[in-house]
Design an enzyme around this catalytic site. Structure first.
Site, PDB file in Angstrom:
ATOM      1  CD  GLU A   1     -17.320 -15.956 -16.127  1.00 38.27           C
ATOM      2  OE1 GLU A   1     -17.540 -16.867 -17.188  1.00 38.27           O
ATOM      3  OE2 GLU A   1     -18.470 -15.623 -15.364  1.00 38.27           O
TER       4      GLU A   1
ATOM      5  CD  GLU B   1     -26.031 -16.001 -14.879  1.00 37.69           C
ATOM      6  OE1 GLU B   1     -26.390 -16.634 -15.976  1.00 37.69           O
ATOM      7  OE2 GLU B   1     -25.248 -15.002 -15.048  1.00 37.69           O
TER       8      GLU B   1
ATOM      9  CG  ASP C   1     -26.081 -22.941 -14.452  1.00 35.42           C
ATOM     10  OD1 ASP C   1     -26.176 -24.119 -15.526  1.00 35.42           O
ATOM     11  OD2 ASP C   1     -25.462 -22.257 -14.943  1.00 35.42           O
TER      12      ASP C   1
ATOM     13  CD  GLU D   1     -25.211 -21.664 -24.730  1.00 34.16           C
ATOM     14  OE1 GLU D   1     -25.986 -20.625 -24.708  1.00 34.16           O
ATOM     15  OE2 GLU D   1     -24.477 -21.486 -23.782  1.00 34.16           O
TER      16      GLU D   1
END
Length: 684
Positions: free
Chosen positions: A351, A372, A258, A117
């Site tokens: 989710e 996304e 991802d 992150e």
């Protein structure tokens, strides 16, 4: 059980994948501008709410209108939103915030942070703001884009993450302490995305600073991870970074994996690395064979390919955008249609959505304002112009405006079924979601430049490069990188370039001279070494010069005629009067690297004996700078890990990619531009 899933799948999911409507609205330019301004107001409302109620905390809590630290206690939302200000044309606010960040934000804190992150949000945000800062009319430092306060901050943060990569496999730990390195007892289990999502930011750092370590360790981690794929070409969700053993063997395209796929494709495009595209195409072949079922992507076991979880995750909506990068528009549109149907059913994408049962998964009902889906919509619309994609964008905008807005910002949707709210607004709402929405409805934005125009930029060394030529690549936090700017700082070879590079590295010494003097003083007392005493005296003299800096942060110089030291005179002669002060001499000694000294081998042969005694002190100094002390035990030297990687090359390059069909595909502006400039997969 597998047969049961197949039967249910055929019966239950058929309506979702066959009931496609090809009737969509038509949008005039005025319509697009109207939606664009609505997005701008959305951003301004959330951004102002953060500044008024949450700053300097990391995030806004939009229900209670206060702030909270989440990822690191360094005003994360402010950093994450920086380049969005430029994309929306708010240059005045950008300039104001840059001053705040460079003057007040401190990363030298005793805080455990996520390596992943921190990289995508902080380093990515700082690098993008640095790259785009010239568009905001900000005063650029001499040497930009190879120099600048935001770049130095990004490099400082990256240096604090480097200890995480010092592992037997080269794959990083998931957590690091910004002040002390890897925490004691830190788990050796890291998710796949946490290993493979560094090449864009670290490669950019290497191209801008000239320091190879960042790109090398990112590539080393990618090569290492690729070696551990299963026999059928799949990767799992979590792996032990010490042993290489997979601890979670579910394979999919969503959470935990991802951005690994995303960075293989984008890294290949941004840095002209066929090796990365080759890795992706091999993995994609297995993804299509084992995961793909009628335009959905299930989760399967990485060893046998059997279905384990028939789920769609909100995070997986990035996949059509990635496919658009390689020109696969047909598969992209099919998948995004399925994802849009889920959105229309609930007003948001939960989710987890169980494809077989066609319902939201228990305890996975939320929608934290994720980007996304709109990300893929923006990419696909720029590639195809299909108005159906604008319909999706309008649906997303209306849903957020209807259900997520609060008096001071926008809130996470706690449950997609009843649109109840949760008290959190993650930084990516301003960094990604609003940015992609804005770009979808702003056809004239500079980001969409297809290579029709650019600027020739001349660096301080006289090198010319093209900037603002389009082809921007976004990191996974939507921070854009201009590939043309990366060419400005490469292949530095002149004496001027070398001098600038030395000064760039030695800035750390200037900022830490007091602490370094303490180290040398202690060593001198412990060893009774007269040489250390001499160095202490030189540092004291250097400190005097540092304290005479003027308001422009320039160090006062000694005239060459007043220099008495024989070493300095000799150094001046070799460098042809380019550097002549004691200050510059010490700068050179403490930042010297073999790569910088290749043109001065004769001088180095004579001087190496005189500076041999400095090696341990330099090592101690580097350890001090990285605060690599009580947590890791052994000293940590970034130069050592770099040399080890280059020497061992445990994971060799993978160069099987030979299909250059992308050169003939023009769905995306960056492919067109890179091909036009002859930069894409240069065979030379």
């Amino acid at each position: 059980m597998f047969c049961k899933y197949r039967l249910l799948y055929s019966l239950l999911i058929l309506p979702l994948i066959t009931n496609r409507s090809y009737s969509f609205n038509q949008y005039s330019r005025d319509d697009l501008y109207r939606y664009r301004e609505e997005v701008r107001q959305m951003f301004n409302h959330a951004y102002s709410g953060y500044l008024e109620h949450a700053y300097p905390y990391d995030e806004l809590r939009p229900l209670t209108c206060d702030g909270i630290d989440t990822w690191g206690s360094y005003s994360l939302t402010l950093i994450d939103a920086l380049d969005t200000l430029i994309i929306m044309g708010n240059y005045t606010e950008f300039q104001r915030v840059v001053n705040i960040i460079t003057d007040t934000i401190n990363f030298d804190i005793n805080m455990n942070v996520s390596v992943f992150e921190t990289n995508i949000r902080v380093i990515g945000g700082l690098l993008s703001a640095h790259i785009l800062s010239h568009k905001a009319g900000i005063l650029l430092e001499p040497g930009w884009p190879c120099n600048g306060p935001l770049l130095r901050l990004a490099e400082n943060v990256a240096n604090k993450l480097l200890p995480a990569f010092d592992t037997p496999t080269g794959m990083p730990y998931g957590t690091v302490n910004l002040k002390k390195g890897v925490p004691p007892g830190e788990t050796t289990i890291t998710c796949t995305a946490g290993i493979g999502t560094f090449i864009l930011e670290f490669g950019t750092l290497t191209r801008l600073t000239g320091d190879p370590i960042y790109e090398e360790i990112a590539m080393n981690a990618l090569r290492s991870l690729f070696q551990y794929q299963s026999k059928i070409g799949l990767v799992g969700n979590h792996v032990d970074i010490v042993s290489g053993v997979w601890t979670s063997q579910d394979s999919g395209i969503g959470a935990g994996i991802d951005s690994y796929f995303e960075y293989l494709v984008k890294g290949a495009l941004l840095f002209n690395k066929p090796e990365l595209m080759s890795m992706f195409l091999i993995l994609e072949k297995s993804v299509n064979k084992y995961l793909k079922h009628n335009d959905w992507y299930f989760w399967v076991s990485m060893q046998k390919g059997l279905i384990t979880l028939p789920l769609f995750q909100s995070l997986e909506a990035y996949w059509p955008g990635v496919l658009s990068h390689i020109g696969n528009m047909n598969e992209s549109i099919k998948s995004i249609h399925n994802y849009h149907n889920v959105w229309k059913r609930y007003g948001f994408t939960p989710e987890f959505y169980n494809i077989i049962q066609q319902e939201v998964s228990t305890n996975r009902e939320s929608y934290p304002l994720r980007p996304e889906l709109i990300e893929s919509v923006m990419y696909l619309y720029r590639a195809t112009g299909n108005p159906y994609l604008l319909d999706i964008g309008v649906d997303i905008l209306k849903s957020i405006q209807h259900s997520a807005v609060t008096s001071c910002g926008y809130a996470t949707i706690k449950d997609c079924r009843d649109h109840s709210l949760d008290n959190r607004m993650e930084s990516f709402f301003l960094a990604e979601t609003t940015k992609y929405l804005y770009l979808l409805f702003d056809p004239d934005n500079f980001i969409h430049n297809r290579g029709e125009h650019g600027k020739i930029f001349k660096t301080v060394s006289g090198k010319e490069c093209i900037i603002d030529g389009g082809g921007y690549l976004f990191n996974t936090e939507a921070h854009p990188i201009d590939p043309g700017i990366l060419q400005c700082c490469m292949k530095q070879s002149s004496q001027t370039d070398q001098k600038n590079f030395l000064k760039h590295n030695v800035r750390i010494l200037h900022e830490n001279v007091e602490s370094f003097k303490g180290i040398i003083s202690n060593e001198a007392n412990n060893t009774r070494n007269d040489v250390n005493t001499k160095i202490f005296e030189e540092l004291t003299e250097l400190e005097k010069h540092i304290k005479t800096k003027n308001k422009k942060n320039r160090t006062a110089s000694i005239t060459c005629d007043n220099v008495k030291s024989d070493e300095v005179k000799s150094f001046r002669k070799i460098m042809k009067n380019d550097i002549c002060t004691l200050n510059d001499y010490i700068e050179y000694i403490f930042s010297q690297r073999e790569t910088i000294c290749e043109n001065h081998r004769n001088f180095m042969k004579n001087i190496k004996q005189k500076i041999a005694y400095l090696k341990e002190e330099i090592k101690t100094f580097k350890d001090y700078l990285l605060n690599k002390t009580e947590f890791t035990g052994e000293s940590y030297d970034p130069q050592f890990i770099l040399e080890r990687i280059l020497k061992q090359r445990k994971y060799t390059s993978f160069e099987s990619f030979t299909n250059l069909k992308l050169l003939y595909c023009k769905p995306q502006q960056y492919i067109q531009r890179l091909s036009f400039l002859g930069q894409f997969f240069d065979s030379s």
